[in-house]
Design an enzyme around this catalytic site. Sequence first.
Site: not given
Length: 359
Positions: A142, A189, A221, A245, A249
């Site tokens: 970001y 990851k 994942d 993020d 959600d």
Amino acid sequence: MNKKILIIPGDGIGQEVTTWGKKVLEVIAEKNNLQFDFQEGIMGHVAIVATGDPLPDETLEKAKNSDAILFGAIGHAKYDNDPNAKVRPEQGLLKIRKELGLYANLRPILLFDELLAASSIKPEVLKGTDILFFRELTGDVYFGEKNRSEDGNFASDLMNYNRYEVERIAHKAYQAAQNRNKRLCSVDKANVLETSRLWREVVQEVAKQYPEVQTEHMFIDNAAMQLIRDPRRFDVVLTANLFGDILTDEASQIAGSMGMLASASVGDGTGFFEPIHGSAHDIAGQDKANPLASILSAALLLEISFGLKEQGAEVTKAVDTALKRGYRTIDIASSDTAKDKILGTTAMGELIVEILKEN
Ligand code: NAD
């Protein structure tokens, strides 16, 4: 107690729901003889229209001089389909997070029993789920350097983290885990990304200072899959900005609706409290938005920024009472909900205020 609270309603349903977060704070102040001084600031599309800047200096100044901030949402349809717009509402949000040093985003996944049926996941998989997410908020892709080649055919976003950025949020997450069920899952990851390898190394070091907390490392994942397969396996989840993020959600579906989830962004200074949802243009101005996420954000503000745990719990209980009495906004209603129990934004807000005043 005398506290300054800045209200930033923002755009779309942000305006509608924040009215009720603020109202609840006023009721709590009145009931407990507290002095809350409210100020208002603009941010997002409304601020671009008024000043050309998504975060005017005046709002930032007020934010820095406040003890806590209650925010709604920003965003407008005209920017969503125009990736080339240079001035955008979300720049205001990113800037205020950076300026206030809000590096940790806390998202409790609070599951009200009455809403088990509103989730798309089976009730027997969900019941008893209680997760607290810690999403890093001021680093990652970001904020890294962004590039586009002159011919427009190549683009890159730099994903980067410093050791101290991982350390400070890891400490906050471990401290929370110590006061909960003493389990922490760090999501990364690390099989592919160098930033994740640094992340994992730092978390492993910080973990040594919290021997009573059981640490688990999980790839993003796998975490995305486990979250809907068996959400109860998680207690505190610690993760980087981009993974957080997406994962939070996904987790919002566990609670049934975006309209039910609150969040807190904290650092070393003023805390920032907001629903996780956006400005929802599809329902803005129609009295359809669920105000409960904003009201629960106000509860987090009381607990985290002012240490008013009892009063925060009282607000959460008022929400629970409204749900137990069968009242729903349209986003959390099911086929069993009686028509006269489906409320608009204003009626649901008024009901919560009424319940708070009953006790
Ligand atoms: P959104 O969260 O605004 O809406 C997603 C869906 O959930 C919509 O169908 C909406 O009607 C519903 N919804 C959201 N909040 C609700 C509530 N309180 N009650 C009932 N239903 C609710 O996300 P989006 O549609 O992807 O984005 C809309 C705009 O919001 C975009 O401009 C986006 O950039 C912005 N946005 C802002 C934030 C923020 O301010 N923190 C976060 C996400 C998106």
